[in-house]
Write a protein that holds these residues in place. Sequence first.
Motif, mmCIF file in Angstrom:
data_model
loop_
_atom_site.group_PDB
_atom_site.id
_atom_site.type_symbol
_atom_site.label_atom_id
_atom_site.label_comp_id
_atom_site.label_asym_id
_atom_site.label_seq_id
_atom_site.Cartn_x
_atom_site.Cartn_y
_atom_site.Cartn_z
ATOM 1 N N GLY A 1 45.569 22.406 76.689
ATOM 2 C CA GLY A 1 46.107 21.853 75.458
ATOM 3 C C GLY A 1 47.036 22.816 74.751
ATOM 4 O O GLY A 1 48.122 22.435 74.272
ATOM 5 N N LEU A 2 46.639 24.079 74.675
ATOM 6 C CA LEU A 2 47.488 25.083 74.039
ATOM 7 C C LEU A 2 48.759 25.308 74.847
ATOM 8 O O LEU A 2 49.842 25.474 74.278
ATOM 9 N N ALA A 3 48.658 25.311 76.164
ATOM 10 C CA ALA A 3 49.846 25.500 77.002
ATOM 11 C C ALA A 3 50.853 24.378 76.768
ATOM 12 O O ALA A 3 52.073 24.620 76.689
ATOM 13 N N ILE A 4 50.376 23.149 76.652
ATOM 14 C CA ILE A 4 51.269 22.020 76.360
ATOM 15 C C ILE A 4 51.919 22.199 74.994
ATOM 16 O O ILE A 4 53.120 21.955 74.806
ATOM 17 N N ALA A 5 51.122 22.639 74.022
ATOM 18 C CA ALA A 5 51.639 22.855 72.679
ATOM 19 C C ALA A 5 52.733 23.917 72.671
ATOM 20 O O ALA A 5 53.786 23.759 72.025
ATOM 21 N N LEU A 6 52.513 25.008 73.386
ATOM 22 C CA LEU A 6 53.486 26.099 73.400
ATOM 23 C C LEU A 6 54.766 25.706 74.124
ATOM 24 O O LEU A 6 55.867 26.102 73.719
ATOM 25 N N ARG A 7 54.633 24.882 75.172
ATOM 26 C CA ARG A 7 55.843 24.413 75.869
ATOM 27 C C ARG A 7 56.682 23.534 74.947
ATOM 28 O O ARG A 7 57.926 23.644 74.911
ATOM 29 N N ASN B 1 57.161 19.884 66.501
ATOM 30 C CA ASN B 1 56.078 19.986 65.529
ATOM 31 C C ASN B 1 54.779 19.664 66.241
ATOM 32 O O ASN B 1 54.710 18.680 66.984
ATOM 33 N N VAL B 2 53.746 20.453 66.014
ATOM 34 C CA VAL B 2 52.496 20.261 66.750
ATOM 35 C C VAL B 2 51.299 20.342 65.809
ATOM 36 O O VAL B 2 51.131 21.337 65.088
ATOM 37 N N THR B 3 50.472 19.308 65.849
ATOM 38 C CA THR B 3 49.174 19.363 65.188
ATOM 39 C C THR B 3 48.107 19.712 66.215
ATOM 40 O O THR B 3 48.021 19.059 67.268
ATOM 41 N N ILE B 4 47.331 20.732 65.918
ATOM 42 C CA ILE B 4 46.180 21.094 66.735
ATOM 43 C C ILE B 4 44.940 20.591 65.995
ATOM 44 O O ILE B 4 44.566 21.135 64.951
ATOM 45 N N GLY C 1 40.421 32.063 70.981
ATOM 46 C CA GLY C 1 41.259 31.106 70.289
ATOM 47 C C GLY C 1 40.579 30.235 69.261
ATOM 48 O O GLY C 1 39.430 29.814 69.423
ATOM 49 N N THR C 2 41.304 29.972 68.175
ATOM 50 C CA THR C 2 40.917 29.005 67.153
ATOM 51 C C THR C 2 42.141 28.136 66.863
ATOM 52 O O THR C 2 43.240 28.389 67.381
ATOM 53 N N ILE C 3 41.962 27.138 66.018
ATOM 54 C CA ILE C 3 43.120 26.320 65.652
ATOM 55 C C ILE C 3 44.164 27.159 64.916
ATOM 56 O O ILE C 3 45.363 26.877 65.002
ATOM 57 N N TYR C 4 43.721 28.213 64.254
ATOM 58 C CA TYR C 4 44.644 29.043 63.481
ATOM 59 C C TYR C 4 45.421 30.012 64.376
ATOM 60 O O TYR C 4 46.624 30.232 64.164
ATOM 61 N N THR C 5 44.769 30.588 65.372
ATOM 62 C CA THR C 5 45.506 31.433 66.307
ATOM 63 C C THR C 5 46.465 30.588 67.142
ATOM 64 O O THR C 5 47.567 31.039 67.481
ATOM 65 N N ALA C 6 46.053 29.360 67.473
ATOM 66 C CA ALA C 6 46.947 28.457 68.202
ATOM 67 C C ALA C 6 48.171 28.127 67.363
ATOM 68 O O ALA C 6 49.308 28.137 67.860
ATOM 69 N N GLU D 1 50.033 26.591 82.701
ATOM 70 C CA GLU D 1 51.458 26.310 82.490
ATOM 71 C C GLU D 1 51.990 25.236 83.425
ATOM 72 O O GLU D 1 52.963 24.543 83.087
ATOM 73 N N ILE D 2 51.369 25.044 84.597
ATOM 74 C CA ILE D 2 51.855 23.979 85.474
ATOM 75 C C ILE D 2 51.603 22.613 84.844
ATOM 76 O O ILE D 2 52.437 21.708 84.922
ATOM 77 N N MET D 3 50.476 22.470 84.167
ATOM 78 C CA MET D 3 50.202 21.217 83.471
ATOM 79 C C MET D 3 51.140 21.047 82.274
ATOM 80 O O MET D 3 51.594 19.935 81.969
ATOM 81 N N ALA D 4 51.437 22.147 81.602
ATOM 82 C CA ALA D 4 52.348 22.077 80.462
ATOM 83 C C ALA D 4 53.747 21.664 80.890
ATOM 84 O O ALA D 4 54.394 20.825 80.245
ATOM 85 N N ASP D 5 54.227 22.222 81.991
ATOM 86 C CA ASP D 5 55.562 21.876 82.469
ATOM 87 C C ASP D 5 55.611 20.430 82.954
ATOM 88 O O ASP D 5 56.606 19.719 82.738
ATOM 89 N N ALA D 6 54.537 19.983 83.612
ATOM 90 C CA ALA D 6 54.488 18.590 84.057
ATOM 91 C C ALA D 6 54.433 17.646 82.859
ATOM 92 O O ALA D 6 55.098 16.603 82.842
#
Length: 288
Positions: free
Chosen positions: A18-24, A31-34, A47-52, A219-224
């Motif tokens: 989930g974080l990898a998708i958000a960062l991509r 804009n991203v809501t976690i 990790g927390t929602i704040y570090t993400a 990251e492969i899931m994020a790129d896909a």
Amino acid sequence: MSLQKKTLFISGGSRGIGLAIALRAARDGANVTIAAKTAEPHPKLPGTIYTAAQAIEEAGGRALPVVCDIREEEQVAAAVAATAEKFGGIDICINNASAIQLTGTLDTDMKRFDLMHQINARGTFLVSKTCIPHLKAAANPHILNLAPPLDMKAKWFKGHVAYTMAKFGMSMCTLGMSAEFAADGIAVNSLWPLTAIDTAAVRNLLGGAGVAAMSRSPEIMADAAHAILTRPARATTGNFFIDEEVLREEGMTDFSRYAPGAKGPLAGDFFVPDEVFARTDTKVTGLF
């Protein structure tokens, strides 16, 4: 081929896929809501929602961290409303949150059964349902469920029927909602990895460092996911995508970047149909 200024609502997302998708998406300026429960650091997980949120903004996006238990209808409604208010709408819903326990029938207590169904199947249904009114107003709306193909072979149920039922519940949301909302132009798809992905679940539940060494990075899931989410919604719905196949369609042929330390075959993931393995030249062992 950009998610610039698009708004993503991601359930879970404080770590892993989930974080990898958000960062991509953030690298495009999204804009991203976690929306997750991890407000405080976990003793064993990063990790927390704040570090993400900090990482998303450092990557070039705008972030909204929201404490949200997707089992609670009121919390989901509040998180979705906060997202729409802050960013002016919602373009993409990512159903990433999931619970897992790979135990047989006699070893699965009903509390854990309920947890998996409440988060996986019910949570996906609830988050999607709550986002859809906003998605109907979006220019290229997508729902992406991190859920497997509906390969109805007994081997996927034997040994962990409760988990499979809950996970396939997410897949059935894809199957049903893609048809139900096709006229509204909302794409509803699933994405699943060909191989194991090096996440906390793999390291803590599915074999530890040994299996992690045979896994690809998130990251492969994020790129896909990025490739799917930038496609025209009306022409991209009702699919059960496999990450590597999506990227091959985009012209990629070298996947070594996602598993640079692998010394041999990679671990094939749960729920991947035999015919998918048959049509790839990636060396995969049937570990799962």
